[in-house]
Scaffold this motif. Structure first.
Motif, mmCIF file in Angstrom:
data_model
loop_
_atom_site.group_PDB
_atom_site.id
_atom_site.type_symbol
_atom_site.label_atom_id
_atom_site.label_comp_id
_atom_site.label_asym_id
_atom_site.label_seq_id
_atom_site.Cartn_x
_atom_site.Cartn_y
_atom_site.Cartn_z
ATOM 1 N N GLU A 481 0.829 -1.201 0.000
ATOM 2 C CA GLU A 481 0.000 0.000 0.000
ATOM 3 C C GLU A 481 0.869 1.259 0.000
ATOM 4 O O GLU A 481 1.878 1.349 0.683
ATOM 5 N N ILE A 482 0.455 2.247 -0.811
ATOM 6 C CA ILE A 482 1.178 3.510 -0.881
ATOM 7 C C ILE A 482 0.767 4.370 0.306
ATOM 8 O O ILE A 482 -0.413 4.531 0.588
ATOM 9 N N PRO A 483 1.721 4.928 1.070
ATOM 10 C CA PRO A 483 1.378 5.745 2.232
ATOM 11 C C PRO A 483 0.717 7.052 1.804
ATOM 12 O O PRO A 483 0.647 7.401 0.633
ATOM 13 N N ALA A 484 0.221 7.790 2.821
ATOM 14 C CA ALA A 484 -0.512 9.035 2.558
ATOM 15 C C ALA A 484 0.276 9.944 1.618
ATOM 16 O O ALA A 484 -0.282 10.507 0.684
ATOM 17 N N LYS A 485 1.542 10.155 1.884
ATOM 18 C CA LYS A 485 2.415 10.862 0.949
ATOM 19 C C LYS A 485 3.522 9.901 0.548
ATOM 20 O O LYS A 485 4.268 9.428 1.393
ATOM 21 N N SER A 486 3.577 9.630 -0.725
ATOM 22 C CA SER A 486 4.580 8.688 -1.204
ATOM 23 C C SER A 486 5.973 9.305 -1.127
ATOM 24 O O SER A 486 6.130 10.528 -0.972
ATOM 25 N N LEU A 487 6.965 8.477 -1.276
ATOM 26 C CA LEU A 487 8.345 8.959 -1.250
ATOM 27 C C LEU A 487 8.590 9.943 -2.387
ATOM 28 O O LEU A 487 9.294 10.945 -2.209
ATOM 29 N N GLU A 488 8.003 9.673 -3.552
ATOM 30 C CA GLU A 488 8.183 10.587 -4.678
ATOM 31 C C GLU A 488 7.576 11.962 -4.379
ATOM 32 O O GLU A 488 8.132 13.002 -4.754
ATOM 33 N N GLU A 489 6.437 11.970 -3.697
ATOM 34 C CA GLU A 489 5.818 13.254 -3.320
ATOM 35 C C GLU A 489 6.687 14.002 -2.313
ATOM 36 O O GLU A 489 6.818 15.231 -2.369
ATOM 37 N N LEU A 490 7.285 13.260 -1.395
ATOM 38 C CA LEU A 490 8.172 13.884 -0.408
ATOM 39 C C LEU A 490 9.410 14.464 -1.085
ATOM 40 O O LEU A 490 9.865 15.572 -0.753
ATOM 41 N N LYS A 491 9.970 13.720 -2.045
ATOM 42 C CA LYS A 491 11.122 14.232 -2.796
ATOM 43 C C LYS A 491 10.749 15.523 -3.539
ATOM 44 O O LYS A 491 11.534 16.475 -3.598
ATOM 45 N N GLU A 492 9.527 15.520 -4.090
ATOM 46 C CA GLU A 492 9.080 16.697 -4.831
ATOM 47 C C GLU A 492 8.966 17.908 -3.908
ATOM 48 O O GLU A 492 9.296 19.038 -4.294
ATOM 49 N N MET A 493 8.506 17.696 -2.664
ATOM 50 C CA MET A 493 8.419 18.784 -1.688
ATOM 51 C C MET A 493 9.792 19.420 -1.459
ATOM 52 O O MET A 493 9.941 20.638 -1.433
ATOM 53 N N VAL A 494 10.796 18.547 -1.292
ATOM 54 C CA VAL A 494 12.148 19.047 -1.023
ATOM 55 C C VAL A 494 12.707 19.761 -2.254
ATOM 56 O O VAL A 494 13.317 20.834 -2.149
ATOM 57 N N THR A 495 12.479 19.184 -3.430
ATOM 58 C CA THR A 495 13.001 19.768 -4.663
ATOM 59 C C THR A 495 12.376 21.127 -4.943
ATOM 60 O O THR A 495 13.065 22.093 -5.307
ATOM 61 N N ARG A 496 11.026 21.221 -4.773
ATOM 62 C CA ARG A 496 10.344 22.505 -4.998
ATOM 63 C C ARG A 496 10.842 23.567 -4.038
ATOM 64 O O ARG A 496 10.909 24.747 -4.367
ATOM 65 N N GLY A 497 11.223 23.129 -2.842
ATOM 66 C CA GLY A 497 11.718 24.079 -1.843
ATOM 67 C C GLY A 497 13.194 24.357 -1.954
ATOM 68 O O GLY A 497 13.802 24.938 -1.047
ATOM 69 N N ALA A 498 13.803 23.913 -3.078
ATOM 70 C CA ALA A 498 15.224 24.190 -3.366
ATOM 71 C C ALA A 498 16.139 23.648 -2.270
ATOM 72 O O ALA A 498 17.197 24.215 -1.991
ATOM 73 N N PHE A 499 15.737 22.569 -1.643
ATOM 74 C CA PHE A 499 16.553 21.894 -0.632
ATOM 75 C C PHE A 499 16.901 22.817 0.543
ATOM 76 O O PHE A 499 17.978 22.725 1.130
ATOM 77 N N THR A 500 15.993 23.729 0.857
ATOM 78 C CA THR A 500 16.220 24.586 2.026
ATOM 79 C C THR A 500 15.966 23.775 3.288
ATOM 80 O O THR A 500 15.240 22.778 3.264
ATOM 81 N N PRO A 501 16.540 24.203 4.421
ATOM 82 C CA PRO A 501 16.280 23.493 5.676
ATOM 83 C C PRO A 501 14.792 23.384 5.981
ATOM 84 O O PRO A 501 14.335 22.368 6.516
#
Length: 537
Positions: A481-501
């Motif tokens: 089962e895919i969790p509420a936010k998949s790993l790919e979605e989490l990676k996208e969050m970090v990438t969109r935020g330009a890898f800021t803390p």
């Protein structure tokens, strides 16, 4: 050499079991000092010399690999491949060379500990569908098949001896050892070393004593029939030999005779030292044969001779064989130790008092081989259909998820035993697992497989040996089962935020919700570390 069935089933079973356990012991003890100088031994073990099994730390995965803790009694590729050979032996002593060459060897690369260059290159080449066990003529800048004269085959052929049917002629044993060796090694020194060790072990099993140089010379005389055996065999004579002679630029008979004569010369050198005993005598013989030097260390013929000489020097005591070999630094400590201890162990009334990793499984395989020798019903390992088999694309793909359960390609279900050691920059991890039949493996796999679900699960104490019974008692609790936010979605969050803390922190908080929270957080951290590492390079 004649086949004299002078042992009862119970006697043979005891000899095989003790031989196999002591062989694993010699491997495990020598593994701690393999390719080490005194400073390295002190770092690994905290000791100047090793005399008993101990847990230690080793770097794996090459120059940029990771350090892992190895439990007491952990064995190396010598015993790993010996068990692979044993699994591939079926009813009536039949050696399933296709399954060994195309399933066992390619998969072994994902969990191998200390494998040699030649065997690794051979195993990699065998993962190609166009390559068969009899035409594995690989070439690389580091090695080539016809120049592969190392001991990587000699160290694994003992199961052919232990399971050699009592009703069969010795020519059947020769054929099995030849076929096994030819899968990975093409130089006559590798083939001759494997045959010599097989004969020495078989002699000790039958006669109840270690062979002396007098018998060694007789073995070499018997081996002069080998070129004829090869030419008369349909597969070896027609598929293997012509290509070998074309690539070696010589006749096999000529190269074989040269190897035998060199071995005769080495026996004469050893004889000069055998009037005395003790570690100093062994050290002198290793030096006499040049096996402290890189160009001769690990040669198939010389290793087989050193192992047999060591049994005589240590007066047939397997623990002394292991200790003498392990402390002769800059020699092939684990392989000489394991081959000598296999011979001496067959003469011992008792198994090691210290527990070797997977001793229950080793004893289980020993019983199977004794059953085969005496034509009893043996429990045989069942491989996937070789026609439908597809080897893993890479070493890290050998572990996969199917029907909510972890599997090792070709070997069946596995259970995880510890928290993985993660190589964050490269997206790989190393994890201790146990197979359903009871073997412990340190596997290299992807942190995040292609389906995007990190495969981290139930962890058991690595210091406790894993048996088939304990594996069966532990339920597998995994899901696709895919969790509420998949790993790919989490990676996208970090990438969109330009890898800021801030973006990294928010993504890790999101990863902490739902199932697989720890796994997703670790995989996300690996993704971030890999990005930062690339940026800094």
């Amino acid at each position: 050499m004649t086949n004299v069935p002078s042992n009862s089933y119970d006697q043979w079973l005891r000899k095989v079991t003790n031989s196999a356990l002591w062989a694993a012991y010699g491997d495990a003890l020598g593994f701690t000092t393999e390719m080490a100088n005194p400073e390295t031994v002190q770092y690994r073990t905290g000791l100047a010399e090793v005399s008993s099994l101990i847990g230690w730390k080793r770097k794996i995965g090459g120059r940029y690999g990771v350090s892992v803790n190895l439990p007491s009694g952990c064995y190396s590729d010598d015993t790993q491949l010996r068990l692979s050979v044993s699994r591939a032996i079926g009813h009536d002593g039949y050696f399933d060379v296709d399954s060994f060459a195309h399933i066992e060897l390619p998969v072994w690369m994902s969990y191998q500990l200390g494998g040699g260059v030649g065997t690794n290159l051979a195993a990699k080449n065998l993962s190609k569908r166009s390559v068969g066990w009899a035409n594995n003529f690989f070439k690389s800048k580091d090695s080539s098949y016809v120049k592969g004269g190392g001991n990587g085959a000699a160290m694994r052929i003992q199961p052919h001896v232990w399971g050699h049917p009592a009703s069969s002629k010795s020519s059947g044993l020769i054929k099995n050892i030849l076929v096994d060796t030819i899968c990975t090694h093409g130089h006559p020194k590798a083939i001759l070393g494997a045959l010599f060790h097989g004969y020495c072990l078989y002699f000790s099993m039958i006669e109840g004593s270690a062979p002396t140089p007098t018998s060694w010379f007789k073995f070499l005389a018997d081996f002069r029939q080998v070129p004829s055996i090869i030419r008369d065999d349909s597969m070896l004579g027609l598929a293997w030999l012509p290509t070998w002679e074309e690539q070696a630029h010589t006749s096999f008979e000529k190269a074989w005779e040269q190897a035998i004569e060199e071995m005769r010369g080495d026996i004469a050198k050893i004889e000069q030292h055998l009037s005395s005993r003790g570690p100093r005598t062994y050290f002198n013989i290793v030096g006499e044969l040049g096996c402290f030097l890189p160009q001769w260390r690990g040669t198939g013929t010389k290793t087989a001779l050193l192992a047999s000489a060591l049994v005589l020097i240590a007066e047939g005591r397997p623990k002394l064989c292991s200790q003498y070999a392990a402390n002769a630094l800059n020699s092939d400590t684990d392989t000489i130790g394991t081959m000598a201890s296999a011979i001496a162990g067959s003469l011992s009334e008792f198994p090691p008092s210290e527990q070797v990793l997977d001793s229950d499984y080793i004893a289980q395989e020993s019983k199977k081989l004794a059953d085969i020798r005496f034509a009893k019903q043996a429990k045989i390992f069942v491989y996937p259909s070789i026609n439908a088999w597809k080897p893993p694309v890479s070493n890290a793909d050998s572990v996969y998820l199917k029907d909510n359960r972890l599997y090792m390609a070709g070997l069946g279900p596995i259970e995880t035993k510890n928290v993985p050691v993660v190589d964050a920059q490269n997206g790989f991890c190393w994890e201790w697992v146990c197979t359903s039949f009871g073997q412990t493996l340190l596997v290299k796999r992807r942190v995040v497989p292609q389906n995007g679900v990190p495969l981290f699960g139930i962890y058991k104490d690595i210091d406790k040996l894993c048996t088939p019974e304990t594996v069966a008692a532990v339920p597998v609790k995994r899901t696709n089962e895919i969790p509420a936010k998949s790993l790919e979605e989490l990676k996208e969050m970090v990438t969109r935020g330009a890898f800021t803390p801030e973006s990294i922190g928010r993504a890790i908080l999101e990863a902490s919700n739902g199932e697989f929270r720890t796994e997703r957080a670790m995989a996300l951290a690996a993704f971030v570390a890999e990005f930062i590492g690339r940026k800094q390079r």
